[in-house]
Write an enzyme that holds these catalytic residues in place. Sequence first.
Site, mmCIF file in Angstrom:
data_model
loop_
_atom_site.group_PDB
_atom_site.id
_atom_site.type_symbol
_atom_site.label_atom_id
_atom_site.label_comp_id
_atom_site.label_asym_id
_atom_site.label_seq_id
_atom_site.Cartn_x
_atom_site.Cartn_y
_atom_site.Cartn_z
ATOM 1 N N HIS A 177 5.737 7.572 -7.094
ATOM 2 C CA HIS A 177 4.686 6.551 -7.087
ATOM 3 C C HIS A 177 3.381 7.137 -6.560
ATOM 4 C CE1 HIS A 177 3.010 2.550 -5.419
ATOM 5 N NE2 HIS A 177 2.725 2.652 -6.689
ATOM 6 N N GLU A 224 4.815 8.357 -3.059
ATOM 7 C CA GLU A 224 6.090 7.853 -2.557
ATOM 8 C C GLU A 224 7.179 8.355 -3.512
ATOM 9 O OE1 GLU A 224 5.096 3.660 -0.332
ATOM 10 O OE2 GLU A 224 5.130 3.570 -2.501
ATOM 11 N N SER A 231 5.271 0.903 -9.916
ATOM 12 C CA SER A 231 4.870 0.417 -8.587
ATOM 13 C C SER A 231 5.929 -0.506 -8.015
ATOM 14 C CB SER A 231 3.589 -0.414 -8.663
ATOM 15 O OG SER A 231 2.673 0.144 -9.520
ATOM 16 N N ASN A 257 3.581 -1.039 -0.118
ATOM 17 C CA ASN A 257 3.452 -2.435 -0.530
ATOM 18 C C ASN A 257 4.370 -3.356 0.270
ATOM 19 O OD1 ASN A 257 1.396 -1.923 -2.327
ATOM 20 N ND2 ASN A 257 2.782 -1.461 -4.007
HETATM 21 N N1 LIG Z 1 -3.174 1.215 -11.926
HETATM 22 C C1 LIG Z 1 -2.703 1.356 -10.701
HETATM 23 O O1 LIG Z 1 -3.403 1.094 -9.711
HETATM 24 C C2 LIG Z 1 -1.321 1.876 -10.481
HETATM 25 C C3 LIG Z 1 -1.011 2.501 -9.263
HETATM 26 C C4 LIG Z 1 0.272 3.044 -9.080
HETATM 27 C C5 LIG Z 1 1.211 2.908 -10.087
HETATM 28 N N2 LIG Z 1 0.877 2.255 -11.247
HETATM 29 C C6 LIG Z 1 1.938 2.180 -12.276
HETATM 30 O O2 LIG Z 1 1.666 3.158 -13.261
HETATM 31 C C7 LIG Z 1 2.129 2.711 -14.531
HETATM 32 C C8 LIG Z 1 0.982 2.776 -15.524
HETATM 33 O O3 LIG Z 1 -0.065 1.953 -15.067
HETATM 34 P P1 LIG Z 1 -1.572 2.160 -15.573
HETATM 35 O O4 LIG Z 1 -2.414 1.414 -14.616
HETATM 36 O O5 LIG Z 1 -1.828 3.609 -15.835
HETATM 37 O O6 LIG Z 1 -1.518 1.357 -16.958
HETATM 38 P P2 LIG Z 1 -2.466 1.538 -18.233
HETATM 39 O O7 LIG Z 1 -2.297 0.295 -19.014
HETATM 40 O O8 LIG Z 1 -3.819 1.988 -17.837
HETATM 41 O O9 LIG Z 1 -1.791 2.746 -19.028
HETATM 42 C C9 LIG Z 1 -0.554 2.658 -19.681
HETATM 43 C C10 LIG Z 1 -0.613 3.544 -20.916
HETATM 44 O O10 LIG Z 1 0.686 3.587 -21.482
HETATM 45 C C11 LIG Z 1 0.541 3.509 -22.884
HETATM 46 N N3 LIG Z 1 1.786 3.053 -23.477
HETATM 47 C C12 LIG Z 1 2.160 1.788 -23.795
HETATM 48 N N4 LIG Z 1 3.393 1.800 -24.330
HETATM 49 C C13 LIG Z 1 3.795 3.098 -24.362
HETATM 50 C C14 LIG Z 1 4.956 3.750 -24.825
HETATM 51 N N5 LIG Z 1 5.955 3.065 -25.351
HETATM 52 N N6 LIG Z 1 5.020 5.095 -24.741
HETATM 53 C C15 LIG Z 1 4.005 5.805 -24.205
HETATM 54 N N7 LIG Z 1 2.869 5.231 -23.740
HETATM 55 C C16 LIG Z 1 2.776 3.898 -23.819
HETATM 56 C C17 LIG Z 1 -0.631 2.583 -23.111
HETATM 57 O O11 LIG Z 1 -1.168 2.731 -24.409
HETATM 58 C C18 LIG Z 1 -1.571 3.003 -21.993
HETATM 59 O O12 LIG Z 1 -2.437 4.037 -22.409
HETATM 60 C C19 LIG Z 1 2.686 1.324 -14.304
HETATM 61 O O13 LIG Z 1 4.075 1.406 -14.115
HETATM 62 C C20 LIG Z 1 2.001 0.869 -13.026
HETATM 63 O O14 LIG Z 1 2.759 -0.077 -12.301
HETATM 64 C C21 LIG Z 1 -0.350 1.763 -11.476
#
Ligand SMILES: NC(=O)c1ccc[n+]([C@@H]2O[C@H](COP(=O)([O-])OP(=O)(O)OC[C@H]3O[C@@H](n4cnc5c(N)ncnc54)[C@H](O)[C@@H]3O)[C@@H](O)[C@H]2O)c1
Length: 401
Positions: A148, A160, A127, A199
């Site tokens: 994104h 995005e 993000s 954002n």
């Molecule tokens: N949640 C949101 O609203 C949102 C929206 C857009 C983008 N994002 C982006 O998406 C990405 C993930 O966010 P999320 O909300 O899904 O997080 P999350 O914590 O729900 O999921 C992350 C996952 O990655 C796993 N993980 C940790 N280390 C790892 C590794 N070394 N190799 C493989 N997997 C690994 C974790 O175990 C977890 O299951 C981030 O970069 C976040 O900024 C999040």
Amino acid sequence: MSVSLAGREVTNVAVIGAGAMGHGIAQILAMAGVGVSMTDVNREFMQKGYERIKWSLEKFVEKRTIRREEMENVLSRIRLVDGYRDTVSNVDFVIEAAPEDLTLKKKIFSELDTYAPPHAILASNTSSLSITALGSATKRVDKVVGMHFFNPPQLMPLVEVVKGASTSDETAQTAISLAKKLGKTPVLVKKDVRGFIVNSVLAYVFNEAFWALHRGEATRDQIDSAVKYKAGFPMGIFELADYIGLDIIDSASKQIASEHADRVKIPPVIEPLVKARKLGQKTKEGFYVWREGRPRIPFELADEFDVARIYVNSINGAAWLVQGDVASPQDIDTAMKFGAGWPSGPCELADRLGLDVVVQKLKELQTRFNEPMYKPCPILEEYASKGWTGRKSKRGFYSYT
Ligand SMILES: NC(=O)c1ccc[n+]([C@@H]2O[C@H](COP(=O)([O-])OP(=O)(O)OC[C@H]3O[C@@H](n4cnc5c(N)ncnc54)[C@H](O)[C@@H]3O)[C@@H](O)[C@H]2O)c1
């Protein structure tokens, strides 16, 4: 429709991280007929992600969006795989959705680079982190791109597509084609700026609402009522901030302010809440208390805050993106409509209000509060001085016949 990748089709995609975003991205890929290999740090997390996919597909079946037989087909396209080597060895495209931590993501990108086929594109769902920095952890800087998605990826239409400093046009175009194949609406972010489009524009809007509250000019309820019932935004500004998470807004605003201290100046409104762990919906309290669901925003206060202040600041934020050649007016408008649910995009709005009126309003705010952050973006002044005032002169951000 097939997606070509230097003559190859994107038929297999790896998803790294099976959390909130990763499982949703894996699901929509499989729903679009793409083979998916998904990995996480251990089997338990992979399985959890897989169960979340099944739950979501069940909902689609209940709502008759897909048939039950299709659900089985979708699930059959998803493999859970241990280790990066086996996850990416046979794919054309990788989407990384691991936690938002630059050191961790760089390590992941370096390993993906080692194991993925040379033609494969490596995309990150980050993000806020720099795509250029992630690319620098690989030897294929031209094939690293931001993709994104918005939460939940199964339902939110916007993606995005973000170019890092060395991302090739072909890579960006392939990511755009893949997003379209998934039924999404992609927008191109031509430069790797913090906040990308949605954002970035939201930072200007939060800034204005938070300052108005901090200065004691209006209450939370007056501002949210005006934004929701007069401007027609799907949520009030404080409601949206709580929904996104005040820790996330705080860190995103700080990143944008660190790049552009003259444009975004953070009022001391959010930090005390973050320190008190009042982070919004997820902790049941932020600007609002969320224990009984969404806050009730009183309709009768809608005239008590000048919503044009929100409009002109969003327009200024959009203008800085146009001025910096980060995105086209059309992509900015699409991003705000599909990513934030706004009824109109800021560039369309500017053309309707009149660019001369927008410039004048920003200057009034600049004088009234003696704050450089209200300085109109030069492109707004340039357009207004050329007589490009929007719809009324048939030329503004857009041309009208
Ligand atoms: N949640 C949101 O609203 C949102 C929206 C857009 C983008 N994002 C982006 O998406 C990405 C993930 O966010 P999320 O909300 O899904 O997080 P999350 O914590 O729900 O999921 C992350 C996952 O990655 C796993 N993980 C940790 N280390 C790892 C590794 N070394 N190799 C493989 N997997 C690994 C974790 O175990 C977890 O299951 C981030 O970069 C976040 O900024 C999040």
